[in-house]
Scaffold this motif. Structure first.
Motif, PDB file in Angstrom:
ATOM      1  N   LYS A  16     -24.769 -11.525   0.685  1.00 42.70           N
ATOM      2  CA  LYS A  16     -25.355 -10.550   1.606  1.00 42.70           C
ATOM      3  C   LYS A  16     -24.814 -10.770   2.999  1.00 42.70           C
ATOM      4  N   ARG A 223     -31.399   3.840  -0.022  1.00 47.29           N
ATOM      5  CA  ARG A 223     -32.385   2.792  -0.264  1.00 47.29           C
ATOM      6  C   ARG A 223     -32.411   2.404  -1.742  1.00 47.29           C
ATOM      7  N   ALA A 227     -31.163  -1.278  -3.352  1.00 49.92           N
ATOM      8  CA  ALA A 227     -32.116  -2.040  -4.153  1.00 49.92           C
ATOM      9  C   ALA A 227     -31.524  -2.529  -5.472  1.00 49.92           C
ATOM     10  N   GLN A 263     -33.052  -0.332   7.985  1.00 53.15           N
ATOM     11  CA  GLN A 263     -33.815  -0.242   6.737  1.00 53.15           C
ATOM     12  C   GLN A 263     -33.017  -0.802   5.564  1.00 53.15           C
ATOM     13  N   MET A 264     -31.757  -0.419   5.485  1.00 55.31           N
ATOM     14  CA  MET A 264     -30.921  -0.838   4.356  1.00 55.31           C
ATOM     15  C   MET A 264     -30.701  -2.348   4.351  1.00 55.31           C
ATOM     16  N   ILE A 267     -33.838  -4.127   3.076  1.00 56.00           N
ATOM     17  CA  ILE A 267     -33.946  -4.057   1.615  1.00 56.00           C
ATOM     18  C   ILE A 267     -32.934  -4.996   0.964  1.00 56.00           C
ATOM     19  N   ASP A 268     -31.715  -4.978   1.464  1.00 60.50           N
ATOM     20  CA  ASP A 268     -30.662  -5.835   0.931  1.00 60.50           C
ATOM     21  C   ASP A 268     -31.056  -7.309   0.998  1.00 60.50           C
ATOM     22  N   VAL A 270     -34.095  -8.658   1.032  1.00 61.83           N
ATOM     23  CA  VAL A 270     -35.144  -8.971   0.057  1.00 61.83           C
ATOM     24  C   VAL A 270     -34.576  -9.021  -1.358  1.00 61.83           C
ATOM     25  N   VAL A 271     -33.791  -8.010  -1.707  1.00 57.64           N
ATOM     26  CA  VAL A 271     -33.278  -7.907  -3.074  1.00 57.64           C
ATOM     27  C   VAL A 271     -32.348  -9.070  -3.396  1.00 57.64           C
TER      28      VAL A 271
END
Length: 280
Positions: A16, A223, A227, A263-264, A267-268, A270-271
């Protein structure tokens, strides 16, 4: 084993965050291109996201013969070379014909095979022989597992620097749908996968002599794709999409990029943390 693809100082296929590929659909003029590159560089630097700048010097697959295609290879490549030099950004653009490859490879860090040409054997092989990273966009008509054949055409040259991009699948007339399973399936081929969110909301030929688009869905599809754990996100960006000469209906306004990118990236984070924990 996932291949890691180095593009300048940027690397696809790591953990990431994902890499953002962004820029205007086509090069309209030099000043606009430089302003968009500057804006994107500022945003991604602040947010800690790697950026590959994308703009097409020629869009050979426009709907109508009268549609704006760009400034042509010579002029367009000079502008892209200036973006690369002044903003220290890797550059990606489309190639449409074998005759373009040598000149394009002198400037571009990534040679992109357009979706409509993803089965063109001679083009894929010639691009692979440059040794440059090759981004193969999945045709709107192609099943995700069939991308293996395009991959093998490039690999036959000894080049394993390959990126695979999903951009929606034909669903009836003038419409595309995004199957998020395709991102997982293509990643199982062992190469980094990119989701082209802005082309996925395109309505091909949906505006009569040009393509329409539904940019209001770019955020939702982005999004969902992030994910799944993608390696790159592709956005076409313009200062004023409603005035853009190419793909404006599905392009993002530059002013919205920072909010959406935050936002992206959240999410990235967390995933990929979750996926990493699952590997332990």
């Amino acid at each position: 084993m996932m291949e890691q693809v180095a593009v300048g100082g940027t690397r696809f296929g790591g953990n990431k965050p994902f890499v953002l590929i962004a820029g205007p659909c086509a090069i309209e003029n030099e000043d606009l291109t430089l302003r968009i590159a500057s804006g994107l560089k500022d945003i991604t630097t602040r947010l800690g996201c790697e950026l590959v700048f994308k703009a097409s010097y020629d869009k050979a697959n426009r709907t109508a013969v009268t549609s704006f295609r760009g400034l042509g290879m010579d002029h367009g490549l000079r502008i892209l070379a200036r973006v690369k030099r002044e903003f220290e950004l890797p550059i990606l653009s489309d190639i449409h014909d074998i005759s373009q490859i040598d000149a394009a490879a002198e400037v571009l860090d990534v040679l992109q095979i357009p979706a409509f040409l993803c089965r063109q054997t001679d083009l894929l092989v010639a691009a692979g022989k440059t040794g440059k990273p090759i981004n193969i966009k999945k045709g709107q008509f192609l099943a995700p597992w069939d991308m293996e054949h395009g991959v093998n055409k490039v690999v036959s040259t000894g080049n394993r620097q390959i990126l695979l991009t999903e951009r929606g699948a034909t669903f009836g007339y003038n419409n595309l749908v995004s199957d998020m399973r395709a991102l997982v399936i293509m990643r199982q081929l062992g190469y980094p996968v990119i989701f082209d969110a802005t082309h996925s909301v395109q309505l091909p030929g949906g505006a009569g002599g040009s393509s329409g688009g539904q940019r209001q869905f770019v955020g939702a599809l982005s999004r969902a794709a992030v994910a799944t754990g993608i390696d790159g996100l592709f956005w076409e960006v313009h200062e004023n999409p409603d005035q853009a000469l190419c793909d404006g209906a599905n392009s993002l306004p530059l002013a919205q990029v920072e909010t959406m990118l935050k936002q992206m990236l959240a999410i990235d984070d967390v995933v990929k943390d979750s996926l990493t924990q699952g590997d332990k």
